[in-house]
Design a protein around this motif. Sequence first.
Motif, PDB file in Angstrom:
ATOM      1  N   LYS A 103       0.809  -1.216   0.000  1.00  0.00           N
ATOM      2  CA  LYS A 103       0.000   0.000   0.000  1.00  0.00           C
ATOM      3  C   LYS A 103       0.843   1.267   0.000  1.00  0.00           C
ATOM      4  O   LYS A 103       0.520   2.258  -0.661  1.00  0.00           O
ATOM      5  N   ASN A 108      -2.102   7.493  -1.430  1.00  0.00           N
ATOM      6  CA  ASN A 108      -3.445   7.108  -1.003  1.00  0.00           C
ATOM      7  C   ASN A 108      -4.533   8.084  -1.425  1.00  0.00           C
ATOM      8  O   ASN A 108      -5.709   7.858  -1.137  1.00  0.00           O
ATOM      9  N   ASP A 109      -4.174   9.180  -2.108  1.00  0.00           N
ATOM     10  CA  ASP A 109      -5.196  10.078  -2.633  1.00  0.00           C
ATOM     11  C   ASP A 109      -5.324   9.946  -4.154  1.00  0.00           C
ATOM     12  O   ASP A 109      -6.003  10.734  -4.804  1.00  0.00           O
ATOM     13  N   TYR A 113      -4.924   4.126  -6.423  1.00  0.00           N
ATOM     14  CA  TYR A 113      -4.988   3.570  -5.069  1.00  0.00           C
ATOM     15  C   TYR A 113      -6.428   3.264  -4.682  1.00  0.00           C
ATOM     16  O   TYR A 113      -6.745   2.166  -4.199  1.00  0.00           O
ATOM     17  N   ASN A 114      -7.313   4.236  -4.911  1.00  0.00           N
ATOM     18  CA  ASN A 114      -8.703   4.078  -4.477  1.00  0.00           C
ATOM     19  C   ASN A 114      -9.427   2.963  -5.213  1.00  0.00           C
ATOM     20  O   ASN A 114     -10.276   2.284  -4.632  1.00  0.00           O
ATOM     21  N   TYR A 117      -8.191  -0.203  -3.280  1.00  0.00           N
ATOM     22  CA  TYR A 117      -8.448  -0.329  -1.849  1.00  0.00           C
ATOM     23  C   TYR A 117      -9.759   0.318  -1.384  1.00  0.00           C
ATOM     24  O   TYR A 117     -10.310  -0.094  -0.365  1.00  0.00           O
ATOM     25  N   GLU A 118     -10.239   1.348  -2.118  1.00  0.00           N
ATOM     26  CA  GLU A 118     -11.454   2.060  -1.702  1.00  0.00           C
ATOM     27  C   GLU A 118     -12.356   2.322  -2.913  1.00  0.00           C
ATOM     28  O   GLU A 118     -12.677   3.475  -3.228  1.00  0.00           O
ATOM     29  N   SER A 120     -15.442   2.177  -3.436  1.00  0.00           N
ATOM     30  CA  SER A 120     -16.692   2.892  -3.161  1.00  0.00           C
ATOM     31  C   SER A 120     -16.496   4.405  -3.182  1.00  0.00           C
ATOM     32  O   SER A 120     -17.464   5.163  -3.296  1.00  0.00           O
ATOM     33  N   GLN A 121     -15.238   4.866  -3.081  1.00  0.00           N
ATOM     34  CA  GLN A 121     -14.938   6.292  -3.083  1.00  0.00           C
ATOM     35  C   GLN A 121     -14.776   6.845  -4.504  1.00  0.00           C
ATOM     36  O   GLN A 121     -14.610   8.058  -4.680  1.00  0.00           O
ATOM     37  N   CYS A 122     -14.820   5.964  -5.498  1.00  0.00           N
ATOM     38  CA  CYS A 122     -14.549   6.375  -6.875  1.00  0.00           C
ATOM     39  C   CYS A 122     -15.832   6.714  -7.616  1.00  0.00           C
ATOM     40  O   CYS A 122     -16.843   6.022  -7.468  1.00  0.00           O
ATOM     41  N   ARG A 125     -16.486   3.078 -11.073  1.00  0.00           N
ATOM     42  CA  ARG A 125     -16.005   1.911 -10.343  1.00  0.00           C
ATOM     43  C   ARG A 125     -15.120   1.023 -11.218  1.00  0.00           C
ATOM     44  O   ARG A 125     -15.287  -0.194 -11.272  1.00  0.00           O
TER      45      ARG A 125
END
Length: 296
Positions: A103, A108-109, A113-114, A117-118, A120-122, A125
Amino acid sequence: MRERIKHLRGDSFFDENLNIFLNRELESFTTTQHTHDFVEISYVGEGCGYHYLEDQVIPIKQGDLFVIPIGTSHVYRPSSPKQDKTLVIYNCIFRVELLNDWKHLLQNDSYTYNIIYEPSQCSERWLHFQDKHDTFSTMIQSMYTEYLKRNVGFETLLIAMVVQMLVLLQRFELKNEAEPATFSKLDEVVHFIKFNYTQNITVQHVADYFYLSASHFQRLFKKTTGLTFTQYLQNVRIQKCCELLKSTDIPIYQIANQVGYLDMKFFHALFRKKTGITPRQYRQNFQEFEDKATSY
């Protein structure tokens, strides 16, 4: 990793002793749209066709690369059911936990990365990149060969190459984002949309026209306009519908066809969502207003 996790394309399986899987798939029309609980990096090795992602359809060709996170619905299909129209996809799939120790190598911004790992923040998708300089073509084929040969340490090399691929994707992303915060070509894009809105244009078509990746174009466009490309295109089309409903007696289905909508059920639902009333009511309301205005 769970024992023998079935790959969603049918008869391929993770080896229970491995954490990463690769295959080379000749796509067909029989595969259904699906989701999965692993990360998939896929690369269009040969041919052309379409990638159905969630509720979007993206035209694809050799060199298109996608990072598809957990939970994103998708399927690949060739451009035609005829056997002479082939679509070959290289797939690299793995559990997201496989990259937990790596990681710190990604910002991480970043979107890269998102999406891993994240997701749902995109806003979208998935991550889509056009490999115009064959940066990833040699890498994905080397990974596939390494997987087939399974020489000593091959799994370690595969993981390292996945990390390298993600670092390169992030590098391209950050290079693009070094541009001004506002979209300098926005006027040209708006002109392009208003000139071509009657056609079946997609994010990928417009991004390719302006030599940008689809995901980067989407981010720039939304940052500048506050709307996604799809929302903006829909607004342009519905606005033109309203103009035609007011100024002509053309049947509603013909107006829908003229602005790019062949599915009348979708058109009526979208028009009502955007205006609060049906196309017929919109035309009647305008005619009643005109009649009252002329009576005074």
